[in-house]
Each structure stands twice: as structure tokens, then as C-alpha cells.
Motif scaffolding. Structure first.
Motif, PDB file in Angstrom:
ATOM      1  N   PHE A 280       0.830  -1.210   0.000  1.00 17.99           N
ATOM      2  CA  PHE A 280       0.000   0.000   0.000  1.00 17.99           C
ATOM      3  C   PHE A 280       0.864   1.260   0.000  1.00 17.99           C
ATOM      4  CE2 PHE A 280      -2.130  -3.411   2.350  1.00 17.99           C
ATOM      5  CZ  PHE A 280      -3.279  -3.559   1.572  1.00 17.99           C
ATOM      6  N   THR A 281       0.345   2.296  -0.600  1.00 21.47           N
ATOM      7  CA  THR A 281       1.010   3.600  -0.603  1.00 21.47           C
ATOM      8  C   THR A 281       0.243   4.536   0.321  1.00 21.47           C
ATOM      9  OG1 THR A 281       1.801   3.349  -2.870  1.00 21.47           O
ATOM     10  CG2 THR A 281       1.659   5.593  -2.000  1.00 21.47           C
ATOM     11  N   LYS A 282       0.938   5.141   1.267  1.00 20.54           N
ATOM     12  CA  LYS A 282       0.285   6.066   2.198  1.00 20.54           C
ATOM     13  C   LYS A 282       1.033   7.384   2.172  1.00 20.54           C
ATOM     14  CE  LYS A 282      -1.956   4.811   5.886  1.00 20.54           C
ATOM     15  NZ  LYS A 282      -2.368   4.338   7.241  1.00 20.54           N
ATOM     16  N   ASN A 283       0.490   8.365   1.443  1.00 20.26           N
ATOM     17  CA  ASN A 283       1.079   9.691   1.406  1.00 20.26           C
ATOM     18  C   ASN A 283       0.908  10.373   2.754  1.00 20.26           C
ATOM     19  OD1 ASN A 283       1.909   9.460  -1.257  1.00 20.26           O
ATOM     20  ND2 ASN A 283       0.018  10.312  -2.076  1.00 20.26           N
ATOM     21  N   LEU A 284       1.620  11.481   2.930  1.00 18.11           N
ATOM     22  CA  LEU A 284       1.618  12.167   4.214  1.00 18.11           C
ATOM     23  C   LEU A 284       0.209  12.615   4.607  1.00 18.11           C
ATOM     24  CD1 LEU A 284       3.619  13.162   6.427  1.00 18.11           C
ATOM     25  CD2 LEU A 284       3.536  15.394   5.317  1.00 18.11           C
ATOM     26  N   GLY A 285      -0.529  13.210   3.672  1.00 19.01           N
ATOM     27  CA  GLY A 285      -1.870  13.683   3.985  1.00 19.01           C
ATOM     28  C   GLY A 285      -2.796  12.559   4.396  1.00 19.01           C
ATOM     29  N   ASP A 286      -2.715  11.423   3.700  1.00 15.83           N
ATOM     30  CA  ASP A 286      -3.544  10.273   4.035  1.00 15.83           C
ATOM     31  C   ASP A 286      -3.185   9.725   5.424  1.00 15.83           C
ATOM     32  OD1 ASP A 286      -4.911  10.339   1.601  1.00 15.83           O
ATOM     33  OD2 ASP A 286      -3.362   9.145   0.609  1.00 15.83           O
ATOM     34  N   ALA A 287      -1.881   9.694   5.730  1.00 12.79           N
ATOM     35  CA  ALA A 287      -1.430   9.195   7.029  1.00 12.79           C
ATOM     36  C   ALA A 287      -1.965  10.061   8.161  1.00 12.79           C
ATOM     37  CB  ALA A 287       0.094   9.149   7.075  1.00 12.79           C
ATOM     38  N   PHE A 288      -1.878  11.385   7.998  1.00 11.11           N
ATOM     39  CA  PHE A 288      -2.348  12.286   9.043  1.00 11.11           C
ATOM     40  C   PHE A 288      -3.874  12.271   9.142  1.00 11.11           C
ATOM     41  CE2 PHE A 288       1.012  15.031  10.898  1.00 11.11           C
ATOM     42  CZ  PHE A 288       2.107  14.354  10.376  1.00 11.11           C
ATOM     43  N   SER A 289      -4.546  12.093   8.033  1.00  6.59           N
ATOM     44  CA  SER A 289      -6.001  12.014   8.040  1.00  6.59           C
ATOM     45  C   SER A 289      -6.471  10.803   8.834  1.00  6.59           C
ATOM     46  CB  SER A 289      -6.537  11.932   6.607  1.00  6.59           C
ATOM     47  OG  SER A 289      -7.934  11.812   6.596  1.00  6.59           O
ATOM     48  N   SER A 290      -5.749   9.682   8.709  1.00  6.50           N
ATOM     49  CA  SER A 290      -6.100   8.461   9.429  1.00  6.50           C
ATOM     50  C   SER A 290      -5.775   8.569  10.913  1.00  6.50           C
ATOM     51  CB  SER A 290      -5.354   7.275   8.814  1.00  6.50           C
ATOM     52  OG  SER A 290      -5.641   6.085   9.500  1.00  6.50           O
ATOM     53  N   THR A 291      -4.642   9.191  11.233  1.00  7.67           N
ATOM     54  CA  THR A 291      -4.210   9.294  12.624  1.00  7.67           C
ATOM     55  C   THR A 291      -4.959  10.379  13.389  1.00  7.67           C
ATOM     56  OG1 THR A 291      -1.991   8.549  11.987  1.00  7.67           O
ATOM     57  CG2 THR A 291      -2.208   9.586  14.145  1.00  7.67           C
ATOM     58  N   TYR A 292      -5.244  11.504  12.700  1.00  5.59           N
ATOM     59  CA  TYR A 292      -5.880  12.652  13.372  1.00  5.59           C
ATOM     60  C   TYR A 292      -7.164  13.097  12.652  1.00  5.59           C
ATOM     61  CZ  TYR A 292      -0.971  12.991  14.931  1.00  5.59           C
ATOM     62  OH  TYR A 292       0.284  12.730  15.413  1.00  5.59           O
ATOM     63  N   PRO A 293      -8.115  12.188  12.449  1.00  2.26           N
ATOM     64  CA  PRO A 293      -9.321  12.598  11.710  1.00  2.26           C
ATOM     65  C   PRO A 293     -10.076  13.719  12.429  1.00  2.26           C
ATOM     66  CG  PRO A 293      -9.661  10.481  12.774  1.00  2.26           C
ATOM     67  CD  PRO A 293      -8.204  10.788  12.888  1.00  2.26           C
ATOM     68  N   GLY A 294     -10.024  13.722  13.761  1.00  4.32           N
ATOM     69  CA  GLY A 294     -10.734  14.737  14.516  1.00  4.32           C
ATOM     70  C   GLY A 294     -10.096  16.112  14.470  1.00  4.32           C
ATOM     71  N   LEU A 295      -8.842  16.166  14.008  1.00  3.70           N
ATOM     72  CA  LEU A 295      -8.142  17.450  13.901  1.00  3.70           C
ATOM     73  C   LEU A 295      -8.115  17.973  12.474  1.00  3.70           C
ATOM     74  CD1 LEU A 295      -5.120  16.792  16.303  1.00  3.70           C
ATOM     75  CD2 LEU A 295      -7.220  18.039  16.789  1.00  3.70           C
ATOM     76  N   PHE A 296      -8.451  17.113  11.518  1.00  5.23           N
ATOM     77  CA  PHE A 296      -8.466  17.522  10.108  1.00  5.23           C
ATOM     78  C   PHE A 296      -9.856  17.301   9.516  1.00  5.23           C
ATOM     79  CE2 PHE A 296      -3.897  16.572  10.751  1.00  5.23           C
ATOM     80  CZ  PHE A 296      -3.386  17.814  10.404  1.00  5.23           C
ATOM     81  N   THR A 297     -10.860  17.830  10.183  1.00  4.90           N
ATOM     82  CA  THR A 297     -12.230  17.724   9.698  1.00  4.90           C
ATOM     83  C   THR A 297     -12.928  19.076   9.795  1.00  4.90           C
ATOM     84  OG1 THR A 297     -14.360  16.613   9.997  1.00  4.90           O
ATOM     85  CG2 THR A 297     -13.094  17.052  11.988  1.00  4.90           C
TER      86      THR A 297
END
Length: 339
Positions: A195-212
């Protein structure tokens, strides 16, 4: 006045005011220095003097960094073997950054008594560290922060501050080639993923409550609304909206498995994706935190690290390097990842 002592079976004679059944700092230094002097390869006299000076300086820094209860581990043959290897490598290279890293690895090893995965990973990390360069260590630490770690932050501002304190110091030295990644795989620090996980996707998964950007209460399906509204909070980025708790995606899904929310699990899964910022929006925000992160998302996404994850050895080296570089700003122990 003459004193006589008699001891029965399974007893210990003690005389005097000070008793030490362990290993003192002075004893520890002598043991550690003897380990080096008795095993050092035969250099010319000048080279031997330089190596001994470096090794003794290394030893003094190591011993002074340890609590007294850890010193008894120097009587363990496995610890002595690891100690000599580290002394030998620093004596030959003299690189201060490597020396600091080896001292921290050894200090952890000497305080890890059980022969578990952590101890084995520390032993292998001690042997691997001298084979890597500073940019290898930076890459491993970057991957740890971006993929394997959740920084404690309950607001956008605190996350930005944490990234500036923890990610920026290692991101500024981040430069990795495909050959470097291949080498780190060979060294046992990385493994490839499908799988490929770009930086934005990684942060979206880890911090969904901070990037919504949140959602409205009436966007929740009517049959689940009364059950799920108590689970929500005011949106951090828009007070007119609401959002799910500030937790990683996997933790929210664990909440959905609780008895009270299980009938509404599919709706929770749907709500997780509503209002999320795009990967590009997240990366733009990260790049604006400070100058050391200005082009970091682009450098990270263009590297082969997006298809990698850390092994136990890579995690151990990444963690130790991170603590060496950022100090108290990163205080999580290695046991969180390797145990």
C-alpha cells in the motif's frame, strides 16, 4: 578491639558501616573499561591511544547516564558483548552523533532484563547503528512520527506546536533515495508494503478529529441521531458544526463496536468520512507550520518511504534517534512500540 564472626549455612558475613551488595559506579567504570582494553584489536600505539581515549570517554558518559540499579547488568556476558561492540565502533569512528545514539541504546539495553523482543531488538539495533548514516536515522525517525505515532494533541494549535517540536528537527535533514530505502530494507530496518500512504492520508487516518470541517446534526441518519449525538462534540474548525471524538480512526471504530453503538456502526463509519479535509489540504497546512516543514510533504511523498513500514529494529533506532534529537519533546518509551 578484635571482632570475630561466625557464619552458618547460607549466610553472609557483614562488618563495617557501609555495605554494598551491588555494583558501584566506580566498579562499573572499571568493568566497562576492562571490557574494552582486554578485547581491543592490536593497533599501533598512536591509534591505540586514540581508541582508548574515545572508548573511555564513551564509557564515562554511559555509566553516568545510568541509575545505580542498572549497573549490575555489566556482569551479564550478553551486555558485555554489546558494550564492547559499541565501544569498538565509537573508538574507531569518533562520530559524536553515533556515540550519543549508541549510549542511549546501551542504556536501554542495560535496563532491559528480560530476554524478550525489546532486548533482542536493542541488541540488533546496537549492531546495525554503526552501518547507517545520519540521513538514514532521520528517515527512520520521520517514518516513526508520520506513520507509527500519535502525538498527544486535543486542538489544531497543539498539534502544530507538537509537529514543530518533534517533526521539524528531523524533517530538515530528511533526504532519502531509493537506494537508501533498499539499503535500510537490507539492514533489517524497513519492510515493503503493498500500500502507498502519502503524508496527507497518514495524518487524516491518525488525526481525523483534527483535520475535519465537521457536519450538521441533521446529517446523521434519523434512526441513529439520538444515539450518536451524545458521541459528538463541537467541531474544532467550525463552531457551527459538530464532529466525532478526537481519536484515530481505529479507536473510533473500536467505540463503534461497543454495545451501545454497535447497531449504528455503519453510520459511524459513514460519518468518519464526512467533512474530512483532503490529503492535499492537510499537506498544505503542514507545510505552513514552519520553514523546516515548507517542502517536507513534497519530499516525503516523492520518496519510497510511502511504501514502507518500520521493523522492530528500525523502530528501536528511530525511537532512540528521535529522543536524541528532540529530547523531552518526545518522552514516550520504546515499550509502546516494541515489547
Amino acid at each position: 578491639m578484635r571482632q570475630n564472626q561466625r557464619a552458618g549455612d547460607n549466610s553472609i558475613n557483614v562488618q563495617g558501616d557501609v555495605v554494598n551488595f551491588g555494583v558501584s559506579y566506580r566498579d562499573a567504570r572499571e568493568i566497562a573499561k576492562d571490557v574494552f582494553e582486554e578485547n581491543i584489536v592490536k593497533f599501533t600505539q598512536v591509534a591505540r591511544d586514540t581508541a582508548s581515549e574515545r572508548a573511555h570517554d564513551f564509557t564515562d558518559k554511559l555509566i553516568s547516564s545510568l541509575p545505580v540499579e542498572a549497573l549490575k547488568s555489566l556482569q551479564d556476558p550478553d551486555v558485555q558483548r554489546s558494550l564492547f561492540y559499541a565501544q569498538q565502533e565509537f573508538a574507531c569512528s569518533g562520530e559524536q552523533d553515533l556515540g550519543e545514539l549508541l549510549i542511549k541504546l546501551l542504556a536501554d539495553r542495560m535496563q532491559s532484563a528480560d530476554r524478550g523482543v525489546k532486548t533482542l531488538a536493542l541488541n540488533e539495533a546496537l549492531r546495525t547503528a554503526p552501518k547507517l548514516t545520519s540521513r538514514h536515522f532521520a528517515a527512520l525517525s520521520v517514518l516513526m512520527v508520520c506513520i507509527h505515532t500519535k502525538l498527544g494533541a486535543d486542538s489544531v494549535e497543539r498539534l502544530h506546536k507538537s509537529l514543530s517540536q518533534v517533526l521539524s528537527p528531523i524533517a530538515k535533514d530528511f533526504q532519502i533515495t531509493r537506494a537508501d530505502v533498499t539499503y535500510l530494507e537490507y539492514a533489517g530496518c524497513l519492510s515493503s508494503t503493498a500500500f502507498t500512504k502519502n503524508l496527507g492520508d497518514a495524518f487524516s487516518s491518525t488525526y481525523p478529529g483534527l483535520f475535519t470541517k465537521g457536519f450538521m446534526g441533521d446529517w446523521i441518519l434519523e434512526g441513529s441521531r439520538s444515539a450518536l449525538i451524545p458521541l459528538t462534540q463541537e467541531c474544532l474548525r467550525d463552531p457551527e458544526m459538530i464532529q466525532l471524538p478526537i481519536l484515530p480512526k481505529n479507536d473510533i471504530l473500536k467505540l463503534a463496536d461497543q454495545e451501545a453503538f454497535r447497531p449504528h456502526k455503519k453510520e459511524i463509519e459513514r460519518l468518519i468520512g464526512i467533512g474530512l479535509m483532503t490529503a492535499e489540504e492537510i499537506e498544505r497546512e503542514i507545510s505552513r507550520i514552519d520553514e523546516d516543514l515548507a517542502d517536507f510533504p513534497e519530499r516525503y511523498n516523492s520518496s519510497s518511504l510511502v511504501n514502507c513500514q518500520l521493523t522492530a529494529i528500525g523502530t528501536t533506532l528511530a525511537h532512540t534517534n528521535l529522543k536524541r534529537v528532540v529530547g523531552d519533546h518526545f518522552d514516550a518509551e520504546l515499550d509502546v512500540w516494541v515489547h
